[in-house]
Write an enzyme that holds these catalytic residues in place. Structure first.
Site, PDB file in Angstrom:
ATOM      1  N   TYR A 122      -0.909  -0.606  10.250  1.00  0.00           N
ATOM      2  CA  TYR A 122      -1.080  -1.107   8.885  1.00  0.00           C
ATOM      3  C   TYR A 122       0.120  -0.717   8.018  1.00  0.00           C
ATOM      4  O   TYR A 122       0.720  -1.552   7.342  1.00  0.00           O
ATOM      5  CB  TYR A 122      -2.371  -0.528   8.302  1.00  0.00           C
ATOM      6  N   LYS A 139       3.031  -3.129   6.266  1.00  0.00           N
ATOM      7  CA  LYS A 139       3.284  -3.106   4.826  1.00  0.00           C
ATOM      8  C   LYS A 139       4.746  -2.740   4.540  1.00  0.00           C
ATOM      9  O   LYS A 139       5.358  -3.288   3.622  1.00  0.00           O
ATOM     10  CB  LYS A 139       2.336  -2.136   4.113  1.00  0.00           C
ATOM     11  N   THR A 152     -12.995  -0.480  -3.011  1.00  0.00           N
ATOM     12  CA  THR A 152     -13.305  -1.811  -2.501  1.00  0.00           C
ATOM     13  C   THR A 152     -14.099  -1.688  -1.203  1.00  0.00           C
ATOM     14  O   THR A 152     -14.066  -0.633  -0.549  1.00  0.00           O
ATOM     15  CB  THR A 152     -12.022  -2.610  -2.217  1.00  0.00           C
ATOM     16  N   SER A 191       0.846  -1.184   0.000  1.00  0.00           N
ATOM     17  CA  SER A 191       0.000   0.000   0.000  1.00  0.00           C
ATOM     18  C   SER A 191       0.880   1.233   0.000  1.00  0.00           C
ATOM     19  O   SER A 191       1.975   1.217   0.571  1.00  0.00           O
ATOM     20  CB  SER A 191      -0.878  -0.007   1.253  1.00  0.00           C
TER      21      SER A 191
END
Length: 189
Positions: free
Chosen positions: A68, A72, A101, A42
């Protein structure tokens, strides 16, 4: 949040699980014709440096976005490490771009509302994943970070590049989580 095993969920899902799976599948992949590993990252990783002393985000105020992004970032480091270790396997990472999404909509509702008209379709986001997994020319590159089928730098902001001692510490810590001991190829480090 934590998993049933007591791991912080971003660490468990986005860094530890791909690490264990990839290390355990490597012997089988090495026997395959044109083996490839494609790690989905990401752009969020651009904002963070790996914190090897706090992989599970237990210090200070918890931020899901930072956990997060750090996970990543760790997976990008592993991508480069695996590419260096395994010359017989093409190992690359990619950023799908911001795609519309259900995950983006639920995790970042304000962002989704503001940007939904310019977000990519899931198919557009998947294009580089499929290309890296199947294209002949993509097999010739390893250890890189891709967006839109092009190599991009994995570091954009000052202070997000890890040191070699931090890389070594990350390897050491992750090895400790491997079931049934360390990988046979560990000596290559």
């Amino acid at each position: 949040q934590q998993t049933a095993e007591g791991f912080e969920k971003s660490f468990a899902l986005l860094l530890l699980s791909p690490y264990i799976l990839t290390e355990r599948l490597q012997p089988l992949l090495s026997k395959a014709d044109s083996p490839r590993i494609v790690n989905v990252l990401s752009g969020g990783m651009y904002t963070q440096k790996i914190d090897v002393d706090d992989l599970q985000s237990q210090r200070g105020e918890y931020s899901g976005a930072e956990a997060y992004a750090r996970a990543k970032r760790g997976l990008m480091i592993l991508t480069e490490e695996w590419a260096e270790r395994w010359s017989d396997i093409a190992v690359n990472a990619m950023h799908p771009g911001w795609a519309d999404t259900p995950g983006v909509e639920s995790a970042l509702p304000g962002f989704h509302t503001l940007t939904r008209r310019v977000l990519r379709s899931p198919e557009q986001g998947a294009d580089t994943i499929v290309w890296l997994a199947t294209a002949t020319e993509a097999r010739e590159t390893s250890g890189k970070f891709f967006l839109d089928r092009e190599v991009h730098t994995p570091y954009m902001l000052p202070g997000t590049r890890e040191t070699e001692p931090e890389r070594a510490r990350l390897r050491e810590l992750l090895y400790g989580y491997l079931p049934m001991g360390r990988p046979q190829a560990e000596a290559a480090f």
